[in-house]
Design an enzyme around this catalytic site. Sequence first.
Site, short mmCIF file in Angstrom:
data_model
loop_
_atom_site.label_atom_id
_atom_site.label_comp_id
_atom_site.label_asym_id
_atom_site.label_seq_id
_atom_site.Cartn_x
_atom_site.Cartn_y
_atom_site.Cartn_z
N GLU A 1 -10.87 -11.17 -5.16
CA GLU A 1 -9.47 -11.18 -4.74
C GLU A 1 -9.13 -12.42 -3.92
OE1 GLU A 1 -8.75 -7.38 -2.86
OE2 GLU A 1 -10.55 -7.50 -1.64
N ARG B 1 2.26 -9.77 -0.81
CA ARG B 1 2.47 -8.62 -1.68
C ARG B 1 3.38 -7.57 -1.07
NH1 ARG B 1 -3.54 -5.78 -1.61
NH2 ARG B 1 -2.51 -3.85 -2.18
N ARG C 1 -11.11 3.75 -1.60
CA ARG C 1 -10.57 2.94 -0.49
C ARG C 1 -10.88 3.68 0.81
NH1 ARG C 1 -6.09 1.82 -4.44
NH2 ARG C 1 -5.60 -0.40 -4.33
N ARG D 1 -15.95 1.33 -1.47
CA ARG D 1 -15.63 0.03 -0.88
C ARG D 1 -15.72 0.14 0.63
NH1 ARG D 1 -9.85 -2.66 -1.87
NH2 ARG D 1 -9.17 -1.10 -0.37
N HIS E 1 0.82 -1.22 0.00
CA HIS E 1 0.00 0.00 0.00
C HIS E 1 0.84 1.26 0.00
CE1 HIS E 1 -2.93 -3.06 1.07
NE2 HIS E 1 -3.67 -2.35 0.25
N ASN F 1 -4.25 -7.05 -6.96
CA ASN F 1 -3.14 -6.95 -5.99
C ASN F 1 -3.21 -8.07 -4.97
OD1 ASN F 1 -2.82 -4.53 -7.29
ND2 ASN F 1 -3.72 -3.29 -5.66
N ASP F 2 -4.42 -8.31 -4.46
CA ASP F 2 -4.59 -9.39 -3.49
C ASP F 2 -4.76 -10.73 -4.18
OD1 ASP F 2 -4.34 -8.40 -0.87
OD2 ASP F 2 -6.20 -7.29 -1.12
#
Length: 580
Positions: free
Chosen positions: A435, A469, A300, A336, A195, A458-459
């Site tokens: 994900e 990650r 986010r 989200r 992140h 990403n996940d």
Amino acid sequence: MNERTRIILNGIAASPGLAVGKVCFWNDPESIPRYTIKPDQVKIELARLDEALITARKQLDILKTRVEKEVGEKEAAIFTSHGLLLDDPAFYARVEKLLINDNINLEAAVEDAIEDIVRVFKKISDPYLRERADDYRDVGRRVLENLLSYQRQCTMDEGEPIILVARELMPSDTVQFHRQRIGAFVTERGGVSSHAAILARSLRLPAVVSVPHALSRVGAGVLVLVDGNQGRMIINPSPGEIEAARKDHDIRERAAERVRVSAKAMTRDQVEVALSANLTRENEADEARRVGAQGVGLLRTEFLFMDRGEFLDEEKQYRAYRHVVETMAPHTVTIRTLDLGEDKQFAFENPVQNAACILGWRSLRLSLSDEAVFLAQLRAILRAAAHGPVRILLPMVAGVEDIRRVRVLLEKAQNDLETAGETFGRQVPVGAMIETPAAAVLPEVILREADFLSVGTNDLVQYVLVADRVSERMQPYYRSTSPAIIALLAKLAQAAQAAGKDISICGEIAGDPMYLPLLLGLGYRNLSVAPVLIPDLAAAVGECNLAQAESLAQRCLSLSTADEVEACLREGMAKSALAV
Ligand code: PEP
Ligand code: MG
């Protein structure tokens, strides 16, 4: 090596651009860094000690005046004696000796010097003198805090951009960097999908991660160049390199001003691609609008909390979401729900986040574990939906039961709002992030209950390939070009198309032009990326041809390794550039 030797340290490019500035260390206040320094760094470390002592004296003066005024002169006298300890030549000499003889860094030397002195005081039989040991500890802690706090270190060079060098950066630290004079950062740990790296890209800060021993190879206050394109840090760069970095900075600033007039991105053969924005702060909505984003594909929300440094109640959340919704209207905003976990934690008191777990105690599961907190977020989102089109996106869905539980709570949130006489949006689609492998292998089942899908690569990559990650060690295994990932992406696009429902990609690959022909060729028409990436991505869409993209995607689906897929994508990119 002398103080001005030019040295290159290599790492992984995490966010593009070049920046020059002086090094400040970002330290974890819980742990005192300890490493070996070179003899020619002693002078720099001593200058830092002088600064830390000057700051500590100023702090003590301020405290003394305040306590004198608010409590009394007698109570304030303690700060005079603390001030005298700061001037104790024995302390200074001890630190200097540790730096020269033991070659340890300043923070470690201060910690050891204080402990040595405290030990001596503790042995004294006079109780008054014995108690002075605690005063020494207190003063030592203050000096250490001054050394560890990068803000205080950085007052040394007002005006110069700061290059932060850290072992690791937490998202809750990085999200606040837009408020500070930070020009770039370098970390010893972390991967490109961490992140901190995602935030660096959205804040337009050049960044290099995974630089081994960065903290011990460079001194605080030293001039360095961070090359976020090639993934390296140059200590003591040449005048030519400094000039090139300054030019790059100006070009990036001008690029940031760019306004995209055309509303939609279009391939050479006239296929429309909707580019929407991934937001981490509510103010980024203005930038998203300016670059022509077709909505927000991913807000986010956890970063809004981190940015403010507090747990936002329903009202504060509502105002933040409403700002984004009103800025983006008539485009849709996809909000989200909180996505917290081991790698994304709040640094302040909060009701949801407690016991960590090696795998899976995060995201929607945390939200569902505290209905009151989750309901407050759902109500805030529903209220914001009265001001423009909104969709709810659920992170880390593993099965339809997750969606069902949310729908029950959503109904409760609506009833609560109805009873309270609040205005709220009634038509709010609920989508699932894909994900987890569980969701990715059975998208058709998820699609029975979800109104839309958003692929969080990403996940997905970390869970499918079992490669953390955020870990630098796992980077060789964390490959978004893995054939397993490409096959899942193909399956997801087909499933959504068959169900007649929307699908988009909001993971970082969506903003990487290398993946663009593949994603278009697999059938994706909605991509959500950091606003800063939208103008270049729109241009890249204009260079694509769908027929070619489809044959490239078919070729990728037949390959066996991540390297082969990557080579195929690079070749595709080169061909598409030649064709323009
Ligand atoms: C993802 O996992 O791809 C995603 C977009 O969410 P985050 O990076 O916030 O986990
Ligand atoms: Mg995710």
